[in-house]
Design an enzyme around this catalytic site. Structure first.
Site, short mmCIF file in Angstrom:
data_model
loop_
_atom_site.label_atom_id
_atom_site.label_comp_id
_atom_site.label_asym_id
_atom_site.label_seq_id
_atom_site.Cartn_x
_atom_site.Cartn_y
_atom_site.Cartn_z
N THR A 32 6.74 26.70 5.91
CA THR A 32 5.43 26.09 5.71
C THR A 32 4.34 27.03 6.19
OG1 THR A 32 6.51 24.00 6.19
CG2 THR A 32 4.13 23.96 6.02
N SER A 43 -1.67 26.79 -5.02
CA SER A 43 -1.43 28.22 -5.25
C SER A 43 -2.16 28.70 -6.50
CB SER A 43 0.07 28.48 -5.40
OG SER A 43 0.76 28.07 -4.24
N LYS A 68 3.58 29.68 3.73
CA LYS A 68 2.71 29.24 2.64
C LYS A 68 1.25 29.21 3.09
CE LYS A 68 4.06 26.89 -0.70
NZ LYS A 68 4.57 27.97 -1.54
N SER A 79 13.52 6.23 -13.29
CA SER A 79 12.51 7.03 -13.97
C SER A 79 12.45 8.44 -13.39
CB SER A 79 11.16 6.32 -13.84
OG SER A 79 10.11 7.24 -13.96
N SER A 80 12.45 8.53 -12.05
CA SER A 80 12.35 9.85 -11.40
C SER A 80 13.56 10.72 -11.71
CB SER A 80 12.25 9.70 -9.88
OG SER A 80 11.08 9.02 -9.54
N HIS A 129 13.26 11.66 3.68
CA HIS A 129 12.63 12.92 4.06
C HIS A 129 12.46 13.86 2.87
CE1 HIS A 129 10.57 15.30 6.88
NE2 HIS A 129 11.08 16.33 6.23
N GLU A 177 11.94 12.91 0.05
CA GLU A 177 10.87 12.26 -0.69
C GLU A 177 9.48 12.74 -0.24
OE1 GLU A 177 10.67 10.38 -3.27
OE2 GLU A 177 8.60 9.67 -3.11
N HIS A 205 15.07 12.85 12.22
CA HIS A 205 13.90 12.91 13.13
C HIS A 205 13.00 11.70 12.93
CE1 HIS A 205 11.73 15.57 9.94
NE2 HIS A 205 11.39 14.33 9.76
N HIS A 206 13.29 10.89 11.90
CA HIS A 206 12.57 9.63 11.75
C HIS A 206 13.19 8.53 12.59
CE1 HIS A 206 10.21 11.09 8.26
NE2 HIS A 206 11.29 11.80 8.02
N TYR A 218 8.72 15.63 0.74
CA TYR A 218 8.49 16.93 0.11
C TYR A 218 8.29 16.79 -1.38
CZ TYR A 218 9.62 18.69 4.65
OH TYR A 218 9.60 18.91 6.00
N HIS A 240 0.84 -1.20 0.00
CA HIS A 240 0.00 0.00 0.00
C HIS A 240 0.88 1.26 0.00
CE1 HIS A 240 -2.88 3.06 1.27
NE2 HIS A 240 -2.12 3.31 2.32
N ARG A 256 1.32 0.74 14.89
CA ARG A 256 1.17 0.57 13.46
C ARG A 256 1.86 -0.73 13.06
NH1 ARG A 256 5.70 4.63 10.79
NH2 ARG A 256 4.82 3.86 8.85
N TRP A 263 7.46 0.16 4.00
CA TRP A 263 8.02 0.84 2.83
C TRP A 263 9.45 1.27 3.11
CZ3 TRP A 263 9.23 6.06 1.24
CH2 TRP A 263 9.21 7.00 2.27
N ASP A 287 7.36 21.86 -26.04
CA ASP A 287 7.38 20.51 -25.47
C ASP A 287 8.43 20.49 -24.37
OD1 ASP A 287 7.46 17.54 -25.15
OD2 ASP A 287 6.22 17.60 -26.94
#
Lengths: 535, 298
Positions: free
Chosen positions: A337, A277, A340, A178-179, A262, A264, A311-312, A266, A79, A459, A149, A109
């Site tokens: 943040t 926006s 924004k 790909s990314s 991390h 990722e 922090h993870h 964002y 998932h 979890r 994950w 293009d």
């Protein structure tokens, strides 16, 4: 090449190649964007099915639908990976990015159209590898990769001797390649193909968000590739990077993973910032409040996002000084943040505000993201995180931000640009029903997880104490409401294609000022054969 | 270009191409083949009842074929279609810079793993008892009773590694010589410079292979060999790729593809080669010199 000679024979102004050439061999940014969006719908459907498996299992204490808790972990792993790599990223970055970055900057293009196509076509093989991993052996005698994950060793090495984790790793390799390729493409396009007059400081914020996202992917993804390659050699060639018995260190993997992981998160949310926006400015009939701070807030979030990864890992045994640093650095992210969030609200303030479906989803996003941001500040504290780590409080936090937060920006962009991409108008009433059902569904699902998480609901576990039954049942009911909302969505989309109600070039009126609204709906196969001028 | 007479800009709109989807199919075959091969090692059962290296070899060959036909098209677009206008050449420059940036980050992972153990070999650190038992709390590791015999010492950095450093630095000079010759339209100088660079690149790989065969440590079983071979091995792979890239440029130089005004293929190869060179300098300083020492028995 014969194809070129062939195409030269009968070109007209809007010549489209035949089916195979158009969809399999495509070098057109809009067609590739469409392929990405269709692929993301397939990924999202599979990922959504897996999440229903999770919620069905957790509806009541005891084992419900799985005979084996490992299967529950396989579902939550798949998932997570599918929703991140095969739903959110292909839709927000690949889909909308391909469709609207060239249109918004007035380019005919992308810079590398062929590279663009291989970026897309690496995704279906990657998803296929991940699906295969569900059906091959993971732990001895059991199928699938139940590693989460994050793929932490030793559970992903000695805990899963079968090939399932190898398939998952190679899936990530292909998706990562790909990314990286599409990031190179976006950065080059944005820097070099802006139409005359489109300076960096006049670019729409969606393009800014894509630029920052592309840099994050370019610099973070290779580190993940390195980390999972070491995992692969630990699994298959006896290296000991993460194995203490040979002098290695499992925490090294966590560092490498989160140095990617991390940025990722964002990557997942920044394109959404850009979409929101555009949408809020359009439907407030005002330019976005604080354009430059909005752009540079995204740059700041991207930059600081690279130095907060541990922090993870507060419970992994970091020194107190390290924890103090990561606490402070993480708190700093709340500043850009906040800029924004307040600027979005200030854009609406005093504006001529309308509330069609894209605007509802954008405002829904602000509500969800603010909530998730606040719990993020809570979790940034190592002392509190000691208690909340690996509880569903964390699950609630990151679903409010990077999952349903990102999803609401995705729907906001989808409804906003659906008339542009297809030429058809969707049914506004159905769109609003979709929004309200989904907004209620996701909140009923995830808000109670703050409470059950604080009460100790772990979890990644298939069973839990009876005391937590109430909140879990509510969560599962919320998931069913969300599924019903998605049924409304697919019905609304099918209806739009049946009714074929013409949308017109700009259905949103004078608030929609970006260049994509100056071309036809749907745009010509090659829009901007003549470059537009921007003052 | 099919519609060059219609367009009013200098960008290069590419016609549909079958190579990307072929490349993706090749990558898929290679990935599945790699898993089958890895699961066949040590008399393993493979996957889906298939064993051996053949599926991987097929996939990898498909990738090579894809690269060949793809870049053949690019060269044709540059030379026959004249599609690489100045702005398109700037695109290619940006693309190559970005690609090298991502490669740098790829090497960050290997250096991170190396410094994780080299800076913290575990001396007296709580939680690192297992590591200390392997390394003796020392870098380079001591030969300990618990290290399983996978590590017996390091290389002398002032032997083959120094020679390889000189080779790579010299090759950086010869490729620059070739570049200056190209800018002065001196095709002979260009060919000689490139030929020397390719020879030096091949020599580096040969010496590295000789060194690998004499290694007093193994890839598996011990963190020293794991970090050493992963970092230097991926560097060696990049040397091979860079050498092939330069060799292709050599062939193109002999065919007269490059002009003093337009030769981005050559420049990209030179940039890539310098990148490979710089990574080696970091490896030489951090892994070979700083991480060298007489093996001490614990």
């Amino acid at each position: 090449m014969s194809t070129q000679a062939h195409a030269a024979d009968h070109h007209d102004h809007d010549h489209k190649p035949g089916f195979v050439k158009r969809w399999l061999f495509s070098t057109n940014h809009k067609d590739i964007g469409t392929l990405y969006l269709i692929f993301a719908m397939v990924g999202g459907t599979i990922g959504g099915f897996l999440s229903m498996g999770i919620r069905a299992e957790l509806a009541e204490p005891g084992m419900q639908i799985f005979s084996n808790p490992h299967m529950f972990n396989v579902f939550s792993t798949a998932h997570g990976l599918i929703m991140i790599f095969f739903m959110i990223m292909p839709s927000l970055f690949g889909g909308f990015g391909n469709w609207f970055v060239p249109l918004m900057i007035g380019a005919p293009d992308m810079a590398f159209p062929r590279l663009n196509n291989v970026s897309f076509w690496l995704m279906p093989p990657a998803l296929t590898l991940l699906i295969i991993s569900l059906f091959v052996e993971g732990p001895s005698g059991m199928n699938g990769a139940g590693v989460g994950w994050t793929v932490y060793p030793p559970h992903s090495t000695s805990g899963h001797p079968g090939p399932a984790v190898d398939f998952a790793i190679l899936a990530l390799h292909l998706a990562g390649a790909s990314s990286i390729l599409s990031s190179i493409n976006f950065i080059t396009t944005i820097f070099n193909m802006r139409t005359p007059g489109m300076t960096l400081h006049k670019m729409p914020l969606f393009v800014w968000s894509m630029l920052v996202t592309a840099f994050l992917l370019l610099l973070a993804m290779p580190v993940l590739a390195g980390a999972i390659t070491m995992l692969l050699t630990d699994r298959n060639f006896g290296t000991t990077f993460f194995d203490p018995a040979g002098g290695g260190d499992p925490v090294l993997f966590q560092h490498l993973f989160w140095f990617f992981g991390h940025p990722e998160v964002y990557v997942i949310i920044l394109p959404g910032f850009g979409i929101v926006s555009q949408v809020i400015s359009t439907f407030s009939k005002k330019p976005v409040f604080g354009y430059l701070p909005m752009a540079y807030a995204m740059v700041a979030i991207g930059a600081v996002g690279f130095v907060v990864w541990a922090h993870h890992m507060y419970t992994a045994g970091l020194s107190l000084d390290t924890q103090a640093y990561f606490l402070a650095a993480t708190m700093v992210i709340a500043v850009p943040t906040g800029i924004k969030i307040f600027s979005w609200i200030a854009t609406m303030w005093g504006g001529s505000v309308r509330f069609p479906t894209p605007m509802l989803f954008a405002i829904g996003f602000i509500v969800l993201f603010t909530l998730g941001g606040v719990t993020g500040v809570v979790l940034a504290n190592p002392g509190i995180d000691r208690a909340f780590h690996d509880t569903v409080y964390v699950v609630a936090h990151f679903h409010y931000t990077m999952s349903i937060g990102a999803l609401f920006t995705l729907f906001s962009g989808w409804y906003y640009w659906f008339p542009k991409m297809t030429g058809y108008m969707y049914n506004e009433t159905l769109g609003k029903i979709h929004f309200w059902m989904l907004f209620i569904g996701v909140n009923v699902t995830f808000f109670p997880q703050h409470f059950s998480g604080m009460a100790g609901m772990a979890r990644r576990q298939a069973d839990y104490p009876d005391a937590l039954a109430g909140w879990n049942m509510i969560s599962t009911i919320g998931a069913w409401i969300s599924i019903a909302a998605m049924a409304v969505f697919f019905f609304a989309m099918a209806l739009a294609f049946v009714r074929k109600q013409k949308a017109g070039d700009n259905p949103w009126g004078v608030g929609a000022t970006t260049l994509e609204w100056t071309v036809s709906s749907p745009p010509a196969f090659h829009a901007f054969e003549k470059l537009p001028k921007v003052k | 270009m099919s519609n060059s007479e219609l367009k009013h800009h200098d960008y290069h709109l590419i016609d549909p191409s079958p190579w990307p989807i072929l490349g993706a199919a090749s990558a898929f075959t290679t990935a599945v083949g790699a898993i089958i091969w890895m699961k066949s090692l040590d008399d393993g059962d493979g996957v889906f009842g298939v064993t051996g290296w053949l599926p991987f070899a097929i996939g990898f060959t498909m990738i090579l074929v894809t690269m060949f036909v793809w870049w053949r098209d690019v060269i044709k677009e540059a030379r026959v279609d004249k599609a690489l206008t100045p702005v398109v050449q700037i695109h290619l420059r940006y693309g190559m810079i970005m690609f090298i940036m991502s490669e740098v980050m790829f090497f960050v992972a290997w250096f991170w793993a190396y410094f994780d153990v080299a800076l913290f070999p575990g001396a007296g650190v709580m939680g690192f008892e297992a590591r200390e038992a392997i390394t003796g709390g020392h870098w380079p590791p001591m030969v300990t009773e618990t290290d399983g015999g996978y590590f017996k010492g390091t290389f002398d950095p002032w032997h083959l590694p120094l020679l390889n450093t000189i080779i790579l630095l010299t090759s950086g000079a010869t490729v620059t010589y070739a570049h200056h010759a190209l800018l002065k339209d001196d095709r002979k100088g260009l060919i000689i410079g490139l030929l020397l660079t390719v020879i030096l690149g091949v020599s580096f790989t040969v010496f590295q292979a000789i060194e690998y065969m004499d290694a007093p440590f193994t890839f598996g079983g011990h963190i020293y060999g794991s970090t050493f071979f992963m970092a230097t091995g991926f560097h060696g792979l990049h040397v091979i790729i860079g050498t092939i890239f330069l060799a292709v440029c050599l062939v193109r130089a002999i065919k007269g593809h490059f002009t003093p005004q337009q030769h981005f293929g050559f420049e990209a190869a030179a940039w890539y080669w310098h990148f490979v060179d710089v990574v080696w300098l970091f490896l030489f300083v951090a892994v070979y010199v700083w991480g060298a020492g007489t093996p001490v028995t614990h």
